[in-house]
Scaffold this motif. Structure first.
Motif, PDB file in Angstrom:
ATOM      1  N   THR A  79     -27.128 -83.460 -10.042  1.00  0.00           N
ATOM      2  CA  THR A  79     -26.758 -83.691 -11.442  1.00  0.00           C
ATOM      3  C   THR A  79     -27.356 -84.988 -11.954  1.00  0.00           C
ATOM      4  O   THR A  79     -27.797 -85.074 -13.108  1.00  0.00           O
ATOM      5  CB  THR A  79     -25.226 -83.707 -11.596  1.00  0.00           C
ATOM      6  N   GLN A  80     -27.374 -85.987 -11.086  1.00  0.00           N
ATOM      7  CA  GLN A  80     -27.995 -87.261 -11.476  1.00  0.00           C
ATOM      8  C   GLN A  80     -29.443 -87.044 -11.888  1.00  0.00           C
ATOM      9  O   GLN A  80     -29.924 -87.610 -12.871  1.00  0.00           O
ATOM     10  CB  GLN A  80     -27.942 -88.250 -10.323  1.00  0.00           C
ATOM     11  N   ASN A 126     -33.426 -85.918 -18.302  1.00  0.00           N
ATOM     12  CA  ASN A 126     -33.227 -85.720 -19.731  1.00  0.00           C
ATOM     13  C   ASN A 126     -33.165 -87.039 -20.483  1.00  0.00           C
ATOM     14  O   ASN A 126     -33.592 -87.108 -21.641  1.00  0.00           O
ATOM     15  CB  ASN A 126     -31.978 -84.882 -19.970  1.00  0.00           C
ATOM     16  N   VAL A 177     -19.504 -80.185 -16.039  1.00  0.00           N
ATOM     17  CA  VAL A 177     -20.671 -80.769 -15.380  1.00  0.00           C
ATOM     18  C   VAL A 177     -21.177 -79.722 -14.394  1.00  0.00           C
ATOM     19  O   VAL A 177     -20.457 -79.328 -13.487  1.00  0.00           O
ATOM     20  CB  VAL A 177     -20.298 -82.061 -14.609  1.00  0.00           C
ATOM     21  N   TYR A 193     -25.743 -89.109 -26.161  1.00  0.00           N
ATOM     22  CA  TYR A 193     -26.015 -88.601 -24.815  1.00  0.00           C
ATOM     23  C   TYR A 193     -25.409 -89.523 -23.751  1.00  0.00           C
ATOM     24  O   TYR A 193     -24.733 -89.074 -22.819  1.00  0.00           O
ATOM     25  CB  TYR A 193     -27.528 -88.481 -24.614  1.00  0.00           C
ATOM     26  N   ILE A 235     -23.558 -80.393 -19.008  1.00  0.00           N
ATOM     27  CA  ILE A 235     -24.768 -81.132 -18.629  1.00  0.00           C
ATOM     28  C   ILE A 235     -25.860 -80.150 -18.207  1.00  0.00           C
ATOM     29  O   ILE A 235     -26.939 -80.138 -18.754  1.00  0.00           O
ATOM     30  CB  ILE A 235     -24.469 -82.147 -17.518  1.00  0.00           C
ATOM     31  N   SER A 236     -25.578 -79.327 -17.239  1.00  0.00           N
ATOM     32  CA  SER A 236     -26.636 -78.429 -16.790  1.00  0.00           C
ATOM     33  C   SER A 236     -26.229 -76.967 -16.808  1.00  0.00           C
ATOM     34  O   SER A 236     -26.983 -76.114 -16.348  1.00  0.00           O
ATOM     35  CB  SER A 236     -27.106 -78.825 -15.396  1.00  0.00           C
ATOM     36  N   VAL A 238     -22.335 -88.259 -21.309  1.00  0.00           N
ATOM     37  CA  VAL A 238     -22.399 -88.287 -19.845  1.00  0.00           C
ATOM     38  C   VAL A 238     -21.260 -89.138 -19.293  1.00  0.00           C
ATOM     39  O   VAL A 238     -20.613 -88.782 -18.303  1.00  0.00           O
ATOM     40  CB  VAL A 238     -23.765 -88.822 -19.372  1.00  0.00           C
ATOM     41  N   VAL A 290     -29.591 -85.470 -15.287  1.00  0.00           N
ATOM     42  CA  VAL A 290     -29.230 -86.441 -16.319  1.00  0.00           C
ATOM     43  C   VAL A 290     -30.364 -87.440 -16.539  1.00  0.00           C
ATOM     44  O   VAL A 290     -30.746 -87.746 -17.677  1.00  0.00           O
ATOM     45  CB  VAL A 290     -27.929 -87.174 -15.918  1.00  0.00           C
ATOM     46  N   LEU A 336     -23.060 -92.495 -13.773  1.00  0.00           N
ATOM     47  CA  LEU A 336     -24.063 -91.730 -13.032  1.00  0.00           C
ATOM     48  C   LEU A 336     -23.760 -91.727 -11.537  1.00  0.00           C
ATOM     49  O   LEU A 336     -23.981 -90.727 -10.851  1.00  0.00           O
ATOM     50  CB  LEU A 336     -25.450 -92.342 -13.292  1.00  0.00           C
ATOM     51  N   VAL A 377     -27.282 -80.316 -22.375  1.00  0.00           N
ATOM     52  CA  VAL A 377     -28.324 -81.235 -21.932  1.00  0.00           C
ATOM     53  C   VAL A 377     -29.546 -80.434 -21.497  1.00  0.00           C
ATOM     54  O   VAL A 377     -30.569 -80.425 -22.160  1.00  0.00           O
ATOM     55  CB  VAL A 377     -27.824 -82.145 -20.800  1.00  0.00           C
TER      56      VAL A 377
END
Lengths: 189, 307
Positions: A128-129, A135, B142, A173, B160-161, A177, A132, A121, B180
């Motif tokens: 983006t963190q 979610n 990402v 998940y 992810i997004s 990530v 993440v 992370l 995600v």
């Protein structure tokens, strides 16, 4: 050498380690194949009969994910591991209250992946963190909802299936990530 | 999405006559602080492997009939291109120069490879577009969208997004999708499908599916498909709504269950069955029941209809 000096020395050693140690192979296809194979053994109707198989499936997935995670992050995660593992255990065993419904392999895999996840992370951009984390909270909230319902109705096969699915979803998940973040430049994306 | 792709292609093709210089380059030494056009090419086996990574911008990977890889495009301020190719394996990497990272800068790269190449692409803040590549695809982004045309080979795609937009060719394949928070749009696929989402919605318009597994936490799933006679079709949702259409009411064993959401399947309604909770079930069999349809939800609604 006092504790602080030892930590600093460890930090220096950790900093010299390669950030990424790619796993020897991708374990998810194997997990998926095993899940499918086991599914085929199960009769299509009769939920109670498959309950034991579900636990085994999640256990197998958890163990394999843990191995994958350990391969990649074993060395570089020691410093933060203690506190993070405590947090993971707290969540699973107390807040989530699901320890009685999930195999030990899940708890261990979650601990290990949580550590790797936090390392990953940090490589992501703040935006983006946030995505993440939001979610992940969503998944944890769903686990909590299922777990609460299961506490009221422990024999409910639907809830058991959902808990296994949500738990597997969470492990995947965390691992996904981690994998995606491996390619992010260290300054963030 | 599609108009954007075309405009990007037009932009790249407009660049080609101006920068058709092939051969090895060390772009790091050609002025670190200016936008630069890049052009590389090398022989590549028809079944070769391409590894791509990009930070910021867009990567368009296109299959062609030549046994050659060609890379063209433009780098942003402070970006560097690493290119290597040994015939069987090619690597294209766009990354930041040391001490430079500007979120406003983008690299737009067009890569042409043999259409039977295997492609692995990973991007950060960069979109991926793949077309006319018929073999295995592994695409990860990402914060970037992924758009791909897929054929009869395995596909593994995750973001992810970003948003996923997958178009199949009505050929059986094994597809694994992971989103995600972005939405996924999938159409014209056959064969095996595994899809996972947390909060993004999944929209699928498929041909004939054999093995299907969909997991969602809070994202909704909209699906229209037919099933093979021995298919397994399984969906698990926590709070996402499931609106599913299985064409022709497949001959199958149906097991639908929800803890607190409503269930409606082919005009049948779920019934409460558990004295301790509000769980409702709906189980029935159509025809010979050769296939299995299993759908579970905690609080999301389950709606199953004919097409």
């Amino acid at each position: 050498m006092n504790e602080r000096e030892m930590n600093e020395a460890l930090d220096a050693r950790l900093a010299k380690l390669a950030r990424d140690i790619p796993p020897g192979r991708d374990l998810w296809p194997q997990i998926s194949a095993r899940l499918r194979d086991d599914d085929q053994i199960v009769a299509p109707i009769g939920r109670n009969r498959v309950r034991g198989v579900w636990w085994w499936q999640l256990g197998a997935a958890a163990v394999l994910v843990a191995l994958s995670s350990l391969t990649t992050y074993g060395l570089m995660s020691r410093q933060k591991a203690a506190s993070e593992r405590v947090a993971a255990v707290e969540f699973v065993q107390h807040e989530l209250g699901a320890a009685s419904f999930l195999p030990a392999g899940y708890v261990q895999a979650r601990q290990e992946l949580s550590v790797a996840f936090d390392e990953s992370l940090a490589r992501l951009s703040p935006e983006t963190q946030q995505v993440v984390e939001t979610n992940l909270r969503d998944i944890e909230r769903s686990l909590k909802q299922i777990s609460d319902a299961l506490a009221r109705d422990p024999g409910n096969a639907t809830l058991q299936q959902l808990l296994v699915a949500a738990s597997t979803q969470e492990l995947r998940y965390l691992d996904e990530v981690r994998r995606l973040a491996l390619n992010v430049p260290s300054k963030g994306a | 999405m599609i108009p954007r792709n075309y405009s990007f292609c037009a932009f790249l093709f407009a660049l080609l006559p101006l920068h058709a210089v092939a051969g090895k380059h060390d772009y790091e030494d050609e002025g670190d602080y200016e936008e630069r056009s890049v052009s590389e090419s090398a022989p590549m086996a028809a079944n070769g492997t391409l590894d791509v990574s990009n930070v910021a911008g867009e990567v368009l990977i296109s299959g062609w009939d030549r046994n050659e890889i060609e890379v063209k495009g433009e780098l942003g301020y402070g970006q560097k291109l690493d290119f290597s190719a040994d015939g069987d394996h090619a690597r294209v990497e766009v990354r930041w120069e040391r001490d430079h990272e500007d979120e406003d800068e983008e690299a737009n790269i067009l890569i042409s490879v043999p259409k039977t190449s295997r492609v692995r692409a990973t991007t950060v803040s960069a979109s991926i577009i793949v077309r006319d590549v018929t073999e295995e695809l592994q695409l990860r982004s990402v914060s970037g969208d992924v758009t791909a045309h897929v054929y009869a080979a395995d596909v593994n795609i995750g973001t992810i997004s970003g948003t996923l937009q997958i178009t199949g060719n009505k050929q059986a394949a094994e597809m694994m999708l992971s989103v995600v928070s972005g939405d996924a749009w999938v159409r014209d696929i056959d064969g095996d499908l595994t899809a996972r989402t947390v909060s993004g919605d999944i929209n699928i318009r498929a041909g004939k599916l054999r093995r299907t597994r969909i997991d969602t936490t809070s994202g909704d799933v909209l699906l229209r498909a037919s099933l093979e006679s021995d298919a397994r079709f399984e969906v698990d949702s926590t709070s996402g709504d499931l609106r599913l259409e299985l064409c022709g009411k497949p001959e199958a064993e149906y097991e639908l269950s929800s803890f607190s959401g409503d269930i409606v399947a082919f005009d049948r309604h779920g019934e409460a069955r558990n004295e301790y909770g509000p769980t409702s079930d709906l189980r029935f069999k159509l025809g010979t029941g050769g296939a299995l349809v299993r759908i579970d939800s905690l609080s999301g609604e389950i709606s199953l209809d004919d097409c």
